[in-house]
Design an enzyme around this catalytic site. Sequence first.
Site, mmCIF file in Angstrom:
data_model
loop_
_atom_site.group_PDB
_atom_site.id
_atom_site.type_symbol
_atom_site.label_atom_id
_atom_site.label_comp_id
_atom_site.label_asym_id
_atom_site.label_seq_id
_atom_site.Cartn_x
_atom_site.Cartn_y
_atom_site.Cartn_z
ATOM 1 N N ASN A 1 65.587 -102.210 34.715
ATOM 2 C CA ASN A 1 66.236 -103.531 34.681
ATOM 3 C C ASN A 1 65.733 -104.342 35.875
ATOM 4 O O ASN A 1 65.921 -103.942 37.030
ATOM 5 C CB ASN A 1 67.758 -103.347 34.745
ATOM 6 C CG ASN A 1 68.493 -104.672 34.646
ATOM 7 O OD1 ASN A 1 68.101 -105.641 35.299
ATOM 8 N ND2 ASN A 1 69.546 -104.728 33.855
ATOM 9 N N HIS B 1 68.583 -109.378 31.432
ATOM 10 C CA HIS B 1 69.855 -109.890 30.896
ATOM 11 C C HIS B 1 69.826 -111.408 30.998
ATOM 12 O O HIS B 1 69.758 -111.954 32.097
ATOM 13 C CB HIS B 1 71.000 -109.301 31.733
ATOM 14 C CG HIS B 1 72.374 -109.647 31.250
ATOM 15 N ND1 HIS B 1 73.510 -109.047 31.757
ATOM 16 C CD2 HIS B 1 72.818 -110.512 30.304
ATOM 17 C CE1 HIS B 1 74.584 -109.534 31.155
ATOM 18 N NE2 HIS B 1 74.189 -110.435 30.268
ATOM 19 N N ARG C 1 72.176 -116.882 36.052
ATOM 20 C CA ARG C 1 72.203 -116.654 37.510
ATOM 21 C C ARG C 1 70.942 -115.944 38.014
ATOM 22 O O ARG C 1 70.631 -116.003 39.187
ATOM 23 C CB ARG C 1 73.446 -115.854 37.908
ATOM 24 C CG ARG C 1 73.445 -114.449 37.400
ATOM 25 C CD ARG C 1 74.607 -113.655 37.947
ATOM 26 N NE ARG C 1 75.884 -114.082 37.389
ATOM 27 C CZ ARG C 1 76.976 -113.327 37.421
ATOM 28 N NH1 ARG C 1 76.939 -112.150 38.012
ATOM 29 N NH2 ARG C 1 78.099 -113.738 36.892
ATOM 30 N N HIS C 2 70.264 -115.220 37.132
ATOM 31 C CA HIS C 2 68.995 -114.605 37.577
ATOM 32 C C HIS C 2 67.874 -114.898 36.584
ATOM 33 O O HIS C 2 67.002 -115.710 36.853
ATOM 34 C CB HIS C 2 69.138 -113.103 37.897
ATOM 35 C CG HIS C 2 70.075 -112.322 37.015
ATOM 36 N ND1 HIS C 2 69.981 -112.313 35.643
ATOM 37 C CD2 HIS C 2 71.122 -111.509 37.315
ATOM 38 C CE1 HIS C 2 70.912 -111.521 35.152
ATOM 39 N NE2 HIS C 2 71.633 -111.030 36.131
ATOM 40 N N GLU D 1 69.482 -107.909 27.253
ATOM 41 C CA GLU D 1 70.946 -107.856 27.176
ATOM 42 C C GLU D 1 71.475 -109.278 27.033
ATOM 43 O O GLU D 1 70.965 -110.205 27.671
ATOM 44 C CB GLU D 1 71.526 -107.271 28.459
ATOM 45 C CG GLU D 1 71.129 -105.847 28.699
ATOM 46 C CD GLU D 1 71.601 -105.374 30.064
ATOM 47 O OE1 GLU D 1 72.386 -106.086 30.730
ATOM 48 O OE2 GLU D 1 71.177 -104.295 30.464
ATOM 49 N N HIS E 1 67.318 -108.122 39.174
ATOM 50 C CA HIS E 1 67.467 -108.380 40.615
ATOM 51 C C HIS E 1 66.219 -108.995 41.243
ATOM 52 O O HIS E 1 66.292 -109.579 42.316
ATOM 53 C CB HIS E 1 67.847 -107.106 41.362
ATOM 54 C CG HIS E 1 69.304 -106.749 41.194
ATOM 55 N ND1 HIS E 1 70.251 -107.647 40.804
ATOM 56 C CD2 HIS E 1 69.960 -105.582 41.388
ATOM 57 C CE1 HIS E 1 71.424 -107.060 40.750
ATOM 58 N NE2 HIS E 1 71.277 -105.795 41.094
ATOM 59 N N ARG F 1 71.941 -114.250 30.989
ATOM 60 C CA ARG F 1 73.372 -114.559 31.083
ATOM 61 C C ARG F 1 73.621 -116.021 30.778
ATOM 62 O O ARG F 1 72.752 -116.878 30.975
ATOM 63 C CB ARG F 1 73.902 -114.252 32.499
ATOM 64 C CG ARG F 1 73.852 -112.789 32.869
ATOM 65 C CD ARG F 1 74.515 -112.571 34.219
ATOM 66 N NE ARG F 1 75.952 -112.658 34.100
ATOM 67 C CZ ARG F 1 76.775 -111.617 34.125
ATOM 68 N NH1 ARG F 1 76.312 -110.404 34.304
ATOM 69 N NH2 ARG F 1 78.063 -111.781 33.997
ATOM 70 N N HIS G 1 74.085 -97.890 33.893
ATOM 71 C CA HIS G 1 74.954 -98.618 34.819
ATOM 72 C C HIS G 1 75.370 -97.744 35.994
ATOM 73 O O HIS G 1 75.962 -96.684 35.809
ATOM 74 C CB HIS G 1 76.211 -99.202 34.158
ATOM 75 C CG HIS G 1 76.621 -100.482 34.839
ATOM 76 N ND1 HIS G 1 77.249 -100.494 36.054
ATOM 77 C CD2 HIS G 1 76.424 -101.769 34.502
ATOM 78 C CE1 HIS G 1 77.441 -101.749 36.417
ATOM 79 N NE2 HIS G 1 76.947 -102.548 35.502
ATOM 80 N N GLY G 2 75.005 -98.201 37.166
ATOM 81 C CA GLY G 2 75.413 -97.531 38.404
ATOM 82 C C GLY G 2 74.644 -96.250 38.704
ATOM 83 O O GLY G 2 75.002 -95.528 39.634
ATOM 84 N N GLU H 1 74.589 -97.977 23.882
ATOM 85 C CA GLU H 1 74.303 -97.643 25.279
ATOM 86 C C GLU H 1 75.640 -97.281 25.911
ATOM 87 O O GLU H 1 76.581 -98.090 25.920
ATOM 88 C CB GLU H 1 73.647 -98.811 26.017
ATOM 89 C CG GLU H 1 73.355 -98.422 27.465
ATOM 90 C CD GLU H 1 72.497 -99.422 28.232
ATOM 91 O OE1 GLU H 1 71.753 -100.191 27.599
ATOM 92 O OE2 GLU H 1 72.588 -99.411 29.473
ATOM 93 N N ARG I 1 66.166 -118.519 46.636
ATOM 94 C CA ARG I 1 65.381 -119.620 47.200
ATOM 95 C C ARG I 1 65.037 -120.698 46.169
ATOM 96 O O ARG I 1 64.460 -121.711 46.500
ATOM 97 C CB ARG I 1 64.074 -119.080 47.792
ATOM 98 C CG ARG I 1 64.218 -118.512 49.164
ATOM 99 C CD ARG I 1 64.581 -119.609 50.146
ATOM 100 N NE ARG I 1 64.936 -119.062 51.424
ATOM 101 C CZ ARG I 1 64.080 -118.910 52.433
ATOM 102 N NH1 ARG I 1 62.822 -119.252 52.300
ATOM 103 N NH2 ARG I 1 64.493 -118.415 53.565
ATOM 104 N N THR J 1 78.597 -107.865 38.137
ATOM 105 C CA THR J 1 77.711 -107.211 37.165
ATOM 106 C C THR J 1 78.569 -106.845 35.962
ATOM 107 O O THR J 1 79.794 -107.033 35.994
ATOM 108 C CB THR J 1 77.037 -105.966 37.787
ATOM 109 O OG1 THR J 1 76.178 -105.360 36.813
ATOM 110 C CG2 THR J 1 78.050 -104.941 38.255
ATOM 111 N N THR J 2 77.917 -106.355 34.880
ATOM 112 C CA THR J 2 78.659 -106.065 33.650
ATOM 113 C C THR J 2 79.797 -105.078 33.915
ATOM 114 O O THR J 2 79.560 -103.973 34.389
ATOM 115 C CB THR J 2 77.706 -105.449 32.598
ATOM 116 O OG1 THR J 2 76.475 -106.148 32.652
ATOM 117 C CG2 THR J 2 78.303 -105.522 31.214
#
Length: 267
Positions: free
Chosen positions: A9, A45, A51-52, A72, A12, A47, A216-217, A154, A20, A105-106
């Site tokens: 993923n 993802h 945001r990313h 996602e 990030h 969204r 996840h995690g 998943e 920036r 996060t999700t």
Amino acid sequence: MKLPDLGLNIDHIATLRQARRIHQPDPLEAVFIAKNAGVQQITIHLREDRRHIHEDDVARIIKSSPLPVNVECASDLSKGGVVEILCALRPHKITLVPEKREEITTEGGLNMRSSALAETIARFKHHNIPVAVFIEPDREAIHLAKELEVDGIELHTGAYAHCYDLLHSCLPHSHNAAQSPHTRQNLAQQIEQALQALESAATLAHSLNLGVFAGHGLNYENIAPLLSLPYISELNIGHSIIARAVMVGLYQAIKDMQQAIARAAAL
Ligand code: PXP
């Protein structure tokens, strides 16, 4: 033993770029590094709040990626026009996830009884895009996923991973840690229960001919017990790998800047 595929993923990378709002670091560049490193799938993802990852990232990555791209997105058709965009861009797989504006996060798995879900799945299936749903390791959710004719599930490993990290890492001493109500013995039991739930969910989903993925995690420490679980053919991991990349890449990044300065000074 056949190892599960690794889905990286790269959200990030885009999070860092958005800090920036410029062109670097470019998530597409990460796709090629991932390919060279032997990753089997890229996950991003899109969204509602962008945001990313942005839609032009999705378009560029799908167009140029040498790896299958799993996108996602929220299961709610009203969220940011994302379903229409993705139907047009045709990624290799869609993973439907719950999405809340205020979350970091999700959080948690999908509500499989949501009325919007069936329509969203049907839209993607109409465009021949395979669909997975991100769910808690819950037997009822798996039966509902089968009824909705998705291709895979998943399994959310967040609860397992969090308990593992509370017991085995310095997370409880971090300033970001919430007060844990658990004793060490209690955490050990919860980890065991979470692993059993994941195993039973994976076994049921496999028996229903659903693809079984998890994520996840997950990190470099808590990954080991998961590998004893059956039928999980794909692990999607983001934060821990990108976090480590910052550390293992920092030395070289400093050296590259020192060389650039020395070269410029020598001109
Ligand atoms: N799988 C799903 C469905 C996710 O939403 C996420 C987080 O974006 C991941 C896997 C990866 O989680 P992490 O970044 O904690 O490795």
